[in-house]
Write a protein that holds these residues in place. Structure first.
Motif, PDB file in Angstrom:
ATOM      1  N   LEU A  55      -1.559  -2.476  -1.594  1.00 32.11           N
ATOM      2  CA  LEU A  55      -0.086  -1.874  -2.424  1.00 32.11           C
ATOM      3  C   LEU A  55       0.885  -3.025  -2.030  1.00 32.11           C
ATOM      4  O   LEU A  55       1.970  -2.883  -2.651  1.00 32.11           O
ATOM      5  CB  LEU A  55       0.159  -0.566  -2.013  1.00 32.11           C
ATOM      6  CG  LEU A  55      -0.756   0.481  -2.564  1.00 32.11           C
ATOM      7  CD1 LEU A  55      -0.463   2.120  -2.376  1.00 32.11           C
ATOM      8  CD2 LEU A  55      -0.562   0.317  -4.188  1.00 32.11           C
ATOM      9  N   HIS A  56       0.779  -3.895  -1.030  1.00 29.34           N
ATOM     10  CA  HIS A  56       1.823  -5.029  -0.966  1.00 29.34           C
ATOM     11  C   HIS A  56       1.120  -6.353  -0.631  1.00 29.34           C
ATOM     12  O   HIS A  56       0.102  -6.408   0.076  1.00 29.34           O
ATOM     13  CB  HIS A  56       2.523  -4.519   0.393  1.00 29.34           C
ATOM     14  CG  HIS A  56       3.301  -3.360   0.499  1.00 29.34           C
ATOM     15  ND1 HIS A  56       4.566  -3.177  -0.315  1.00 29.34           N
ATOM     16  CD2 HIS A  56       2.966  -2.154   1.293  1.00 29.34           C
ATOM     17  CE1 HIS A  56       4.792  -1.845  -0.210  1.00 29.34           C
ATOM     18  NE2 HIS A  56       4.013  -1.501   0.887  1.00 29.34           N
ATOM     19  N   GLY A  57       1.561  -7.367  -0.899  1.00 29.66           N
ATOM     20  CA  GLY A  57       0.998  -8.600  -0.637  1.00 29.66           C
ATOM     21  C   GLY A  57      -0.063  -8.977  -1.546  1.00 29.66           C
ATOM     22  O   GLY A  57      -0.737  -8.286  -2.464  1.00 29.66           O
ATOM     23  N   ASN A  79      -3.024   6.807  -4.601  1.00 25.56           N
ATOM     24  CA  ASN A  79      -3.479   6.720  -3.353  1.00 25.56           C
ATOM     25  C   ASN A  79      -2.575   6.793  -2.128  1.00 25.56           C
ATOM     26  O   ASN A  79      -3.117   7.184  -1.162  1.00 25.56           O
ATOM     27  CB  ASN A  79      -3.942   4.893  -3.318  1.00 25.56           C
ATOM     28  CG  ASN A  79      -5.329   4.597  -3.981  1.00 25.56           C
ATOM     29  OD1 ASN A  79      -6.115   5.578  -3.809  1.00 25.56           O
ATOM     30  ND2 ASN A  79      -5.315   3.926  -4.968  1.00 25.56           N
ATOM     31  N   HIS A  80      -1.272   6.724  -2.531  1.00 24.22           N
ATOM     32  CA  HIS A  80      -0.227   6.908  -1.378  1.00 24.22           C
ATOM     33  C   HIS A  80       0.980   7.519  -2.110  1.00 24.22           C
ATOM     34  O   HIS A  80       1.677   7.075  -3.068  1.00 24.22           O
ATOM     35  CB  HIS A  80      -0.096   5.533  -0.794  1.00 24.22           C
ATOM     36  CG  HIS A  80       0.488   5.658   0.317  1.00 24.22           C
ATOM     37  ND1 HIS A  80       1.090   6.657   1.065  1.00 24.22           N
ATOM     38  CD2 HIS A  80       1.245   4.472   1.062  1.00 24.22           C
ATOM     39  CE1 HIS A  80       1.769   6.642   2.180  1.00 24.22           C
ATOM     40  NE2 HIS A  80       2.195   5.224   2.336  1.00 24.22           N
ATOM     41  N   MET A  81       1.483   8.579  -1.429  1.00 26.10           N
ATOM     42  CA  MET A  81       2.799   9.183  -2.144  1.00 26.10           C
ATOM     43  C   MET A  81       4.215   8.660  -1.408  1.00 26.10           C
ATOM     44  O   MET A  81       5.208   9.055  -1.828  1.00 26.10           O
ATOM     45  CB  MET A  81       2.744  10.707  -1.778  1.00 26.10           C
ATOM     46  CG  MET A  81       2.122  11.522  -2.965  1.00 26.10           C
ATOM     47  SD  MET A  81       3.019  11.416  -4.480  1.00 26.10           S
ATOM     48  CE  MET A  81       4.539  11.708  -4.470  1.00 26.10           C
ATOM     49  N   GLU A  82       4.035   7.795  -0.676  1.00 27.33           N
ATOM     50  CA  GLU A  82       5.546   7.298  -0.019  1.00 27.33           C
ATOM     51  C   GLU A  82       5.829   6.627  -1.176  1.00 27.33           C
ATOM     52  O   GLU A  82       5.475   5.933  -2.118  1.00 27.33           O
ATOM     53  CB  GLU A  82       5.108   6.197   1.106  1.00 27.33           C
ATOM     54  CG  GLU A  82       6.313   5.693   1.612  1.00 27.33           C
ATOM     55  CD  GLU A  82       6.091   5.045   3.155  1.00 27.33           C
ATOM     56  OE1 GLU A  82       4.999   4.812   3.343  1.00 27.33           O
ATOM     57  OE2 GLU A  82       7.103   5.093   3.860  1.00 27.33           O
ATOM     58  N   PRO A  83       7.306   6.838  -1.175  1.00 32.05           N
ATOM     59  CA  PRO A  83       8.134   6.606  -2.538  1.00 32.05           C
ATOM     60  C   PRO A  83       8.154   5.097  -2.748  1.00 32.05           C
ATOM     61  O   PRO A  83       8.441   4.719  -4.022  1.00 32.05           O
ATOM     62  CB  PRO A  83       9.531   6.926  -2.036  1.00 32.05           C
ATOM     63  CG  PRO A  83       9.244   8.194  -1.074  1.00 32.05           C
ATOM     64  CD  PRO A  83       8.186   7.815  -0.391  1.00 32.05           C
ATOM     65  N   ASP A  84       7.876   4.222  -1.817  1.00 37.20           N
ATOM     66  CA  ASP A  84       7.836   2.664  -2.306  1.00 37.20           C
ATOM     67  C   ASP A  84       6.584   2.603  -3.255  1.00 37.20           C
ATOM     68  O   ASP A  84       6.750   1.475  -4.052  1.00 37.20           O
ATOM     69  CB  ASP A  84       7.524   1.658  -1.095  1.00 37.20           C
ATOM     70  CG  ASP A  84       6.403   2.138  -0.117  1.00 37.20           C
ATOM     71  OD1 ASP A  84       6.139   3.010  -0.101  1.00 37.20           O
ATOM     72  OD2 ASP A  84       5.942   1.167   0.519  1.00 37.20           O
ATOM     73  N   HIS A  85       5.652   3.545  -3.687  1.00 36.42           N
ATOM     74  CA  HIS A  85       4.703   3.387  -4.387  1.00 36.42           C
ATOM     75  C   HIS A  85       4.888   4.434  -5.481  1.00 36.42           C
ATOM     76  O   HIS A  85       4.243   4.332  -6.559  1.00 36.42           O
ATOM     77  CB  HIS A  85       3.323   3.266  -3.896  1.00 36.42           C
ATOM     78  CG  HIS A  85       3.294   2.309  -2.811  1.00 36.42           C
ATOM     79  ND1 HIS A  85       3.282   1.147  -2.786  1.00 36.42           N
ATOM     80  CD2 HIS A  85       3.294   2.545  -1.373  1.00 36.42           C
ATOM     81  CE1 HIS A  85       3.142   0.507  -1.808  1.00 36.42           C
ATOM     82  NE2 HIS A  85       3.136   1.217  -0.958  1.00 36.42           N
ATOM     83  N   ALA A  86       5.367   5.646  -5.129  1.00 35.32           N
ATOM     84  CA  ALA A  86       5.356   6.699  -6.002  1.00 35.32           C
ATOM     85  C   ALA A  86       6.590   6.998  -6.707  1.00 35.32           C
ATOM     86  O   ALA A  86       6.763   7.961  -7.657  1.00 35.32           O
ATOM     87  CB  ALA A  86       5.000   7.814  -4.985  1.00 35.32           C
ATOM     88  N   ALA A 133      -4.769   0.822  -0.626  1.00 34.87           N
ATOM     89  CA  ALA A 133      -3.224   1.630  -0.234  1.00 34.87           C
ATOM     90  C   ALA A 133      -2.787   0.533   0.532  1.00 34.87           C
ATOM     91  O   ALA A 133      -2.415  -0.573   0.411  1.00 34.87           O
ATOM     92  CB  ALA A 133      -3.293   2.912   0.368  1.00 34.87           C
ATOM     93  N   ASP A 134      -1.996   0.948   1.607  1.00 34.91           N
ATOM     94  CA  ASP A 134      -0.991   0.141   2.497  1.00 34.91           C
ATOM     95  C   ASP A 134      -1.914  -0.770   3.276  1.00 34.91           C
ATOM     96  O   ASP A 134      -1.504  -1.765   3.632  1.00 34.91           O
ATOM     97  CB  ASP A 134      -0.350   0.858   3.532  1.00 34.91           C
ATOM     98  CG  ASP A 134       0.927   1.646   2.892  1.00 34.91           C
ATOM     99  OD1 ASP A 134       1.497   0.974   1.942  1.00 34.91           O
ATOM    100  OD2 ASP A 134       1.531   2.344   3.471  1.00 34.91           O
ATOM    101  N   ALA A 135      -3.307  -0.410   3.737  1.00 33.85           N
ATOM    102  CA  ALA A 135      -4.056  -1.167   4.374  1.00 33.85           C
ATOM    103  C   ALA A 135      -4.218  -2.701   3.982  1.00 33.85           C
ATOM    104  O   ALA A 135      -4.366  -2.679   2.623  1.00 33.85           O
ATOM    105  CB  ALA A 135      -5.599  -0.468   4.447  1.00 33.85           C
TER     106      ALA A 135
HETATM  107 FE1  FEO Z   1       3.408   3.608   3.628  1.00 32.33          FE
HETATM  108 FE2  FEO Z   1       3.775   0.881   1.154  1.00 32.33          FE
HETATM  109  O1  FEO Z   1       3.962   2.658   1.936  1.00 32.33           O
END
Ligand code: FEO
Length: 401
Positions: free
Chosen positions: A228-230, A79-86, A167-169
């Motif tokens: 993806l967080h919380g 869903n998201h390629m930012e490295p904190d998830h990828a 994702a981040d939302a």
């Molecule tokens: Fe936009 Fe949690 O990365």
């Protein structure tokens, strides 16, 4: 040792908390850490939704293998390629060469950029808006939600149980500490400030794109939000949707004032204290005073998203904006904050220009209303200044009505 959690029949949480991180994206202080959430469907097909940050690789990979219990991994949805998830995609593919990666064309492009040595030939499935992937009992459909928070972001909706992988939302800073679900926590006291700080500092600039996402997502069918967080939302979904409605339209949550000050020798701080006290005397509730030289800027930006009125106080510094005030103004402008009423207090001893400079910088932001009463202190407060601050307090209080 693996730590996996059952969310519902056939769906596991396999993410992990990170308490060692001090700055998110190396810039936003997060003293209470963060979680990197990852989800695993065990259906006729197995399907992983996003991986996790490098700081929790060991835990995440142990969780993945324990969750699969020897089964092969059929799909990895990105869903998201930012490295904190990828970050762990490469390792997952090394362990599971049979896996097909499912994502949109932009995410697949970013995947090839972040992992230039990965041979992706024949391993990817490019999806478009509305495409569907059946896992067996669960059917996934994909919604492209660019800029919430990067341009490749998409959300995945599972239609049978109404699960939105967002994702981040709807994410927050702060670790989960064993409570997966928002309704198992005192969310408003423990997470709301972190959720606001997360939104304001990560997604804040992209309010229009959040609004576009709301318009296309099947909002009335959502039974659970899995960010993806919380924490995960399975109850009180209108509560967090309402917060996002405020934040993404730059509407204050509270009719209240927060004071953001910089002070070298205590005289500007004295003005902040006096004005806060005058606001309290006039009945204003929940006033916050932040020393920008000591608060984290992420905290200051988040607080600015909360309230209707900002009071900025700072001295002149070498004929330029005071450094932390300059950073604060740059940050709120960077994150697109608008629709706030602003009161200004400056200080200077021989060539006070802070008022002019703050006004110039604020004038570049549409929707910031500078209230008429301002004050330039010459070194230290006088009794005449006290009167002006009283007038400013009256003006702020009446502007809330
Ligand atoms: Fe936009 Fe949690 O990365």
């Amino acid at each position: 040792m693996d730590i996996i959690r059952r969310i519902e029949e056939g769906l596991l949480y396999i993410g992990a908390d990170d308490r060692k991180i001090d700055k998110f994206e190396s810039t936003i202080s997060i003293p209470n850490g963060v979680s990197y959430n990852s989800y695993l469907f065990l259906d006729e097909k197995t399907c992983l939704l996003d991986t996790a940050d490098q700081d929790v690789s060991k835990q995440f990979l142990e969780n993945l293998e324990a969750g699969l219990s020897g089964r092969k991994l059929d799909y990895l949805v990105i869903n998201h390629m930012e490295p904190d998830h990828a970050y762990n995609i490469g390792e997952v593919l090394l362990r599971h060469p049979e896996t097909r990666i499912v994502s949109n064309s932009k995410a697949l492009l970013f995947l090839s950029q972040f992992f230039p040595k990965l041979d992706l030939a024949g391993k990817t499935v490019a999806v478009k808006e509305g495409d569907v992937l059946s896992l067996g009992k669960h059917t996934l459909s994909f919604y492209l939600t660019p800029m919430v928070h990067w341009p490749e972001v998409m959300m995945t909706f599972e239609k049978e149980d109404g699960l939105l992988f967002s994702a981040d939302a709807f994410g927050t800073f702060n670790t989960l500490d064993g409570n997966l679900f928002a309704d198992d926590t005192d969310f408003s006291s423990r997470y709301l400030e972190s959720a606001r700080n997360y939104y304001a500092n990560i997604v804040g600039k992209y309010g229009a794109q959040v609004q576009m996402a709301f318009k296309k997502l099947p909002v009335s069918s959502i039974k659970m939000i899995l960010p993806l967080h919380g924490p995960i939302w399975r109850k009180d979904i209108p509560y967090i949707l309402d917060k996002y409605q405020h934040w993404s339209t730059y509407s204050p949550e509270e009719k209240a004032a927060s004071l953001f000050y910089c002070s070298m020798y205590g005289n500007t701080e004295n003005a902040a204290r006096l004005l806060a006290s005058m606001l309290g005397e006039r009945g204003m509730k929940d006033i916050h005073v932040l020393d920008l030289c000591r608060s984290g800027m992420g905290e200051a930006v988040g607080e600015s998203f909360r309230v209707s009125n900002l009071v900025l106080l700072a001295p002149t510094y070498n004929l330029t904006l005071y450094p932390e005030m300059d950073t604060y103004l740059t940050d709120i402008l960077r994150m697109g904050l608008k629709n706030r009423k602003v009161s200004l207090v400056a200080n200077g001893t021989w060539a006070p220009v802070e008022m002019k400079l703050m006004k110039e910088k604020l004038s570049t932001v549409p929707g910031m209303e500078i209230l008429p009463t301002d004050l330039t202190i010459l070194s230290a407060l006088t009794e005449k200044d006290r009167e002006v601050l009283g007038k400013m307090a009256d003006e702020i209080v009446s502007s809330l009505r």
